[in-house]
Design an enzyme around this catalytic site. Structure first.
Site, short mmCIF file in Angstrom:
data_model
loop_
_atom_site.label_atom_id
_atom_site.label_comp_id
_atom_site.label_asym_id
_atom_site.label_seq_id
_atom_site.Cartn_x
_atom_site.Cartn_y
_atom_site.Cartn_z
N CYS A 2 0.82 -1.21 0.00
CA CYS A 2 0.00 0.00 0.00
C CYS A 2 0.86 1.26 0.00
O CYS A 2 1.97 1.27 0.52
CB CYS A 2 -0.87 0.04 1.25
SG CYS A 2 -1.85 -1.42 1.49
N ARG A 27 4.72 0.70 -6.22
CA ARG A 27 4.68 -0.17 -5.06
C ARG A 27 3.71 -1.34 -5.26
O ARG A 27 3.75 -2.31 -4.52
CB ARG A 27 4.25 0.64 -3.82
CG ARG A 27 5.26 1.66 -3.40
CD ARG A 27 4.72 2.53 -2.30
NE ARG A 27 4.54 1.84 -1.05
CZ ARG A 27 5.50 1.60 -0.17
NH1 ARG A 27 6.72 1.98 -0.43
NH2 ARG A 27 5.24 0.98 0.95
N TRP A 75 -2.99 -2.55 -1.60
CA TRP A 75 -2.57 -3.89 -2.07
C TRP A 75 -3.24 -4.86 -1.12
O TRP A 75 -2.87 -4.94 0.04
CB TRP A 75 -1.04 -3.96 -2.00
CG TRP A 75 -0.45 -5.15 -2.67
CD1 TRP A 75 -0.18 -5.29 -4.02
CD2 TRP A 75 -0.01 -6.37 -2.06
NE1 TRP A 75 0.40 -6.51 -4.25
CE2 TRP A 75 0.52 -7.20 -3.07
CE3 TRP A 75 0.01 -6.84 -0.75
CZ2 TRP A 75 1.04 -8.46 -2.82
CZ3 TRP A 75 0.52 -8.11 -0.50
CH2 TRP A 75 1.03 -8.90 -1.53
N ASN A 101 -1.27 1.23 5.91
CA ASN A 101 -0.44 0.20 5.26
C ASN A 101 0.01 -0.73 6.38
O ASN A 101 0.46 -0.26 7.42
CB ASN A 101 0.76 0.89 4.59
CG ASN A 101 1.80 -0.09 4.07
OD1 ASN A 101 1.51 -1.26 3.86
ND2 ASN A 101 3.01 0.39 3.86
N GLY A 102 -0.11 -2.05 6.17
CA GLY A 102 0.32 -2.99 7.21
C GLY A 102 -0.77 -4.00 7.51
O GLY A 102 -1.73 -4.14 6.75
N GLU A 486 18.21 -15.14 -11.61
CA GLU A 486 17.71 -13.78 -11.74
C GLU A 486 17.01 -13.58 -13.09
O GLU A 486 15.96 -12.95 -13.17
CB GLU A 486 18.88 -12.79 -11.56
CG GLU A 486 18.57 -11.33 -11.83
CD GLU A 486 17.46 -10.74 -10.95
OE1 GLU A 486 17.01 -11.40 -10.01
OE2 GLU A 486 17.03 -9.60 -11.26
N LYS A 490 13.15 -12.47 -13.52
CA LYS A 490 12.74 -11.29 -14.29
C LYS A 490 11.67 -11.66 -15.30
O LYS A 490 10.66 -10.99 -15.44
CB LYS A 490 13.92 -10.72 -15.05
CG LYS A 490 14.82 -9.64 -14.58
CD LYS A 490 14.40 -8.49 -13.80
CE LYS A 490 13.84 -8.80 -12.44
NZ LYS A 490 14.65 -8.43 -11.30
N GLU A 493 8.28 -12.58 -13.69
CA GLU A 493 7.62 -11.42 -13.08
C GLU A 493 6.88 -10.55 -14.09
O GLU A 493 5.77 -10.12 -13.83
CB GLU A 493 8.68 -10.49 -12.46
CG GLU A 493 9.20 -10.86 -11.13
CD GLU A 493 10.17 -9.79 -10.64
OE1 GLU A 493 9.86 -9.16 -9.63
OE2 GLU A 493 11.23 -9.59 -11.26
N HIS A 509 20.06 -34.05 -13.29
CA HIS A 509 19.49 -34.65 -12.07
C HIS A 509 17.97 -34.45 -12.01
O HIS A 509 17.37 -34.57 -10.95
CB HIS A 509 20.17 -34.05 -10.83
CG HIS A 509 21.64 -34.32 -10.82
ND1 HIS A 509 22.15 -35.56 -10.51
CD2 HIS A 509 22.70 -33.55 -11.14
CE1 HIS A 509 23.47 -35.53 -10.63
NE2 HIS A 509 23.83 -34.32 -11.02
N LYS A 608 6.44 -3.32 -4.99
CA LYS A 608 7.86 -2.96 -5.05
C LYS A 608 8.53 -3.14 -3.70
O LYS A 608 9.64 -3.63 -3.59
CB LYS A 608 7.97 -1.50 -5.51
CG LYS A 608 9.40 -0.99 -5.63
CD LYS A 608 10.06 -1.54 -6.85
CE LYS A 608 11.48 -1.06 -7.03
NZ LYS A 608 12.22 -1.94 -7.94
C1 F6R Z 1 12.25 -8.57 -8.19
C2 F6R Z 1 12.35 -7.71 -7.02
C3 F6R Z 1 12.11 -8.34 -5.70
C4 F6R Z 1 12.93 -7.65 -4.61
C5 F6R Z 1 12.55 -8.20 -3.23
C6 F6R Z 1 13.41 -7.60 -2.13
O1 F6R Z 1 12.50 -7.87 -9.37
O2 F6R Z 1 12.56 -6.53 -7.12
O3 F6R Z 1 12.35 -9.71 -5.73
O4 F6R Z 1 14.29 -7.86 -4.86
O5 F6R Z 1 11.20 -7.93 -2.98
O6 F6R Z 1 13.29 -6.22 -2.12
P1 F6R Z 1 14.37 -5.32 -1.40
O7 F6R Z 1 15.64 -5.41 -2.19
O8 F6R Z 1 13.81 -3.93 -1.41
O9 F6R Z 1 14.54 -5.87 -0.02
#
Ligand code: F6R
Length: 613
Positions: A2, A27, A75, A101-102, A486, A490, A493, A509, A608
């Site tokens: 949020c 976010r 959210w 938020n929370g 990674e 990406k 996502e 395996h 985010k």
């Molecule tokens: C993926 C991404 C997330 C963050 C994760 C941790 O693209 O951005 O997987 O890496 O939510 O976030 P931080 O780095 O802010 O702790």
């Protein structure tokens, strides 16, 4: 998660709050709302979906002459993302509103208690409990009522409260969720979940800490402890980012802009920290003594998601060059397992936001067990940087695209610096090697800058044969195994294609059973110490007719004998390959998602900054 924006000041409220919410869109959210106070009356607008829907229903209110109010992007956690569940939530009288938020963990018992007292609930949210609880305590002092209500609450919150009985005051409060105040003598007082909404108006900010409450007026603010009720002197910080840094600047998406900003982000992260003559590394906010650093016998790296992938790379670097055993943990696992941690362990939290709930909980636990804490972080003043003993800042600037790109490669650059720093302190690397590696890191930015546009063109063409795939595998070995993870993250996502990353040597395996003529596989095969092994692994894929894309070293013609789809990268020091080989993986994901018409910057269901568990 949020997003909250609040404003009181001389400007008209709606554009400030709506603009602020747009700057928090990254976010992640699924509904939104705004409330303002005008002529003693609160007016509330809420809608499902994107902010555009909210803007549409507010058409007649855009020019409202109110100067105080709150906005929220939700959210969903408790209750579906409907208009009724969107914030702000009101009390029974409609004269008191809350955005939150929370998660309120004891909301069931509080709700039952309030229902028995006759309060009427209009949503399924945990948040609504808060507004009725405050109402219950409210006589004529909002600060007192909020303080009393929050004393009853278990859980996490960042809170904005407005009451028509105190028409020039907003109340903000925080516990385990980020909330920052923006202050400016003429513009007024702001509150927000993150810094971007404040940037057009002020660079002066005050970060609230857990269990703090702020009283915010146009020309004044004060912060109090929720536990003692006493006023607290807070440090006012100056933010170096400007508003333009949070704009798209001509790119189609924030993500693409941020991919292109990587050379600068790496330069900004590295510059001034390596002495070009001696290779000596300075980390100004490290704050740990040489004894602290030489006295450790183990390092725990703790992070989530993409930041966890950075930790996996750093394990190879630190163990090789600083000779310290490293354990890498996903923060949500770390916090619930038996931790063999004492004062001889250094815990390093890697988090671009510095607010991720699990990582924060992890470092708090490690600290209690006696470990020193260092954080690798992109946000000055964020909670983790305040709680850690030392910080290595990445200087990536604001990252708005939900999928992390420049924050990741900056984390890698910072972790490489940290490795050189540790190796220097512990005498495990000679000055010549340190200097050589330091110079390679600095020149990597130029290599990436040159290769970016060429790669993007090649990848745009290449993905025509791959963009409609249902699945994708990414494989790599050694330092590039985390980059395979990674790349897969990406892609899934932002394009919603099912993708998995594997260590190439692990294929036989199990995962090799997946390979047939329809399965696309991206293989990371630079000329490095495990090159021959990686080639054998991709030959095994070829033998099973897998559709291979290879990324390798310029001049390696052998790759062309394995597949037609090869992306070449310049040769750099192999220790730095993980940073370089991330770039094509990001571009591939970006181009595929963009070709599929996906919402690249705000993928579905993602937030985010994950500030709840
Ligand atoms: C993926 C991404 C997330 C963050 C994760 C941790 O693209 O951005 O997987 O890496 O939510 O976030 P931080 O780095 O802010 O702790």
């Amino acid at each position: 998660m949020c997003g909250i924006v609040g404003y009181v000041g001389r400007r008209r409220l709606v554009p400030v709050v709506l603009g602020g919410l747009k700057r928090l869109e990254y976010r992640g959210y699924d509904s939104a709302g705004i409330v303002y106070l005008q002529d003693g009356k609160l007016t509330k607008f809420r809608s499902e979906g994107k902010l555009q829907n909210l803007e549409n229903i507010m058409e007649d209110a855009l020019g409202a002459s109110s100067h105080i109010g709150l906005g929220h992007t939700r959210w969903a956690t408790h209750g579906a993302p409907t208009t009724e569940n969107a914030h702000p939530h009101s009390d029974c009288t409609g004269e008191l509103v809350v955005v939150h938020n929370g998660i309120i963990e004891n909301y069931h018992s509080l709700r039952n208690e309030l229902l028995e007292k006759g309060h009427k609930f209009a949503s399924e949210t945990d948040t609504e409990v808060l507004v009725h609880l405050i109402e219950d305590y409210l006589e004529d002092d909002l600060q007192e009522a909020v303080t009393k209500a929050l004393a009853r609450v278990e859980g996490s919150y960042a809170l904005g409260v407005l009451w028509s009985g105190m028409p020039d005051t907003l109340i903000a409060a925080r516990n385990h969720c980020p909330l920052v105040l923006g202050i400016h003598e003429e513009e007024g007082g702001f509150m927000a979940s993150d810094i971007p909404p404040l940037l057009p108006y002020t660079d002066q900010v005050v970060f609230l800490d857990d269990k703090e409450l702020a009283v915010l007026q146009a020309d004044n603010y004060a912060v109090y402890s929720l536990e003692t009720g006493e006023q607290i002197e807070k440090e006012v910080k100056t933010i170096a980012w400007n508003a333009a840094m949070a704009e798209k600047g001509g790119y189609k998406h924030f993500m693409l802009k941020e991919i292109y900003e990587q050379p600068q982000a790496i330069i900004d992260t590295v510059s001034g920290r390596i002495n070009p003559e001696t290779g000596s590394v300075t980390l100004p906010e490290m704050n740990l003594s040489d004894e602290d650093l030489t006295g450790i016998d183990r390092i725990f790296l703790v992070a989530c998601g993409t930041s966890w992938h950075a930790a996996l790379v750093a394990k190879y670097w630190i163990e090789r060059w600083a000779g310290i055993p490293v354990e890498v943990d996903i923060a949500s696992e770390f916090r619930y397992r038996k931790l063999l941690i004492n004062e001889r362990v250094l815990t390093v939290a890697i988090s671009q936001s510095g607010e991720t709930a699990d990582t924060l909980a992890g470092i708090r636990l490690a600290k209690e067990l006696g470990s020193k804490i260092v954080t690798i972080c992109n946000v000055v003043g964020s909670t983790m940087t305040r709680e850690a003993h030392g910080t290595v800042y990445t200087h990536a600037g604001p990252e708005i695209g939900v999928a992390s790109t420049k924050a990741f490669t900056s984390q890698l650059a910072a972790l490489f610096l940290f490795t050189l720093f540790l190796a220097e302190k512990r005498g495990t690397m000679d000055a010549k090697t340190r200097l050589e590696l330091g110079k390679e890191l600095i020149s990597l930015a130029t290599v990436i800058e040159k290769v970016l546009p060429v790669l993007q063109d090649e990848i745009k063409e290449l993905i025509e044969n791959y963009y409609d795939s249902r699945d994708f595998l990414f494989v790599g070995r050694g330092l590039n195994f985390p980059i395979a993870l990674e790349g897969a993250l990406k892609l899934k996502e932002i394009s919603y294609i099912h993708a998995e990353g594997y260590a190439s040597g692990e294929l036989k395996h199990g995962p090799i059973a997946l390979i047939d003529k329809d399965m696309p596989i991206l293989g990371i095969t630079p000329r490095d110490a495990v090159y021959q092994k990686s080639i054998s692994n991709v030959e095994e894929i070829k033998a099973r007719q897998g559709r291979l894309i290879l990324i390798g070293t310029k001049g390696d013609d052998h790759l062309k004998t394995i597949t037609d789809d090869v992306l070449y990268l310049p040769e750099v020091h192999e220790e730095l390959n993980p940073i370089l080989y991330t770039i094509p993986a990001q571009l591939l994901s970006y181009e595929i998602a963009s070709r599929r018409g996906c919402d690249v910057d705000q993928p579905r269901n993602l937030a985010k900054s994950v500030t709840v568990e």
